[in-house]
Motif scaffolding. Structure first.
Motif, short mmCIF file in Angstrom:
data_model
loop_
_atom_site.label_atom_id
_atom_site.label_comp_id
_atom_site.label_asym_id
_atom_site.label_seq_id
_atom_site.Cartn_x
_atom_site.Cartn_y
_atom_site.Cartn_z
N UNK A 182 0.81 -1.23 0.00
CA UNK A 182 0.00 0.00 0.00
C UNK A 182 0.84 1.27 0.00
N UNK A 183 2.13 1.15 0.36
CA UNK A 183 3.02 2.31 0.36
C UNK A 183 3.84 2.43 -0.92
N UNK A 184 3.59 1.56 -1.87
CA UNK A 184 4.30 1.61 -3.14
C UNK A 184 5.62 0.87 -3.16
N UNK A 185 5.90 0.07 -2.13
CA UNK A 185 7.14 -0.71 -2.10
C UNK A 185 6.93 -2.04 -2.79
N UNK A 186 7.92 -2.45 -3.56
CA UNK A 186 7.83 -3.73 -4.25
C UNK A 186 7.74 -4.87 -3.24
N UNK A 187 6.80 -5.79 -3.48
CA UNK A 187 6.71 -6.97 -2.62
C UNK A 187 7.89 -7.90 -2.94
N UNK A 188 8.24 -8.72 -1.96
CA UNK A 188 9.45 -9.51 -2.09
C UNK A 188 9.24 -10.96 -1.66
N UNK A 189 8.11 -11.53 -2.01
CA UNK A 189 7.86 -12.92 -1.66
C UNK A 189 8.84 -13.88 -2.31
N UNK A 190 9.50 -13.43 -3.37
CA UNK A 190 10.47 -14.27 -4.07
C UNK A 190 11.84 -14.23 -3.42
N UNK A 191 12.08 -13.24 -2.56
CA UNK A 191 13.40 -13.08 -1.97
C UNK A 191 14.39 -12.44 -2.93
N UNK A 192 13.90 -11.95 -4.05
CA UNK A 192 14.78 -11.37 -5.08
C UNK A 192 14.53 -9.88 -5.30
N UNK A 193 13.75 -9.27 -4.43
CA UNK A 193 13.50 -7.83 -4.53
C UNK A 193 12.29 -7.45 -5.35
N UNK A 194 11.63 -8.43 -5.95
CA UNK A 194 10.41 -8.13 -6.71
C UNK A 194 9.63 -9.42 -6.87
#
Length: 167
Positions: free
Chosen positions: A102-114
């Motif tokens: 919600x703050x515009x940060x990339x989610x990182x469920x992959x552990x790779x930064x995106x």
């Protein structure tokens, strides 16, 4: 011959699409840094500068396995890309092909930064078209999806149905 003698009916290759690495000076790479999903990785070819050689050689490998009843399974990593900023998807439509909080940060469920957004219609279409391409063009027998839980169920079901129509 030895693989067939072992009773193997399928082999799985690490990702063989183009990766963000130096194809002319290859080092071991798991292939989890996807760059161009629908292009063969050059470092696996006898001549990384020759797209025709990449295609011809890979088709020969798959054909030989298929001749003896062994399916080729490709490990695929559609859940993230080698990088977010400057990636083709981000350049094409910034903010669309990836998931953000919600703050515009990339989610990182992959552990790779995106992590890619398979729930968005155009990335869903890309994944389906891409797997159909590999299935039809290279006669692949299946896919192993890295971190498949990051993809939505609709995309995975649609993708499976479309690939089954081909093989």
């Amino acid at each position: 011959d030895h693989i067939k003698e072992l009773g193997v009916n399928a082999v799985q290759f690490v990702p063989i699409y183009d990766q963000a690495n130096d194809e002319t000076n290859p080092t071991f790479n798991w292939g989890y840094n996807p760059l161009n999903y629908n292009v063969l990785e050059g470092s696996y070819s006898s001549n990384p500068h020759d797209g025709y050689a990449r295609i011809k050689e890979f088709k020969q490998v798959v054909q030989e396995f298929n001749k003896v009843g062994i399916n080729v399974i490709m490990d695929v990593v559609y859940n993230h890309t080698s990088g977010l900023k400057g990636n083709q998807f981000d350049v094409l439509m910034p903010g669309y092909y990836y998931r953000y909080d919600k703050n515009g940060n990339a989610l990182n469920g992959s552990g790779c930064g995106n992590e890619t957004a398979s729930n968005n219609a155009m990335f869903r279409k890309f994944m389906i078209d891409s797997t159909k391409f590999w299935t039809k063009e290279f006669k692949l027998g299946g896919f192993r999806f890295d971190l498949m839980a990051l993809h939505d169920v609709k995309t995975m079901n649609d993708l499976t149905a479309e690939c089954k129509k081909i093989n």
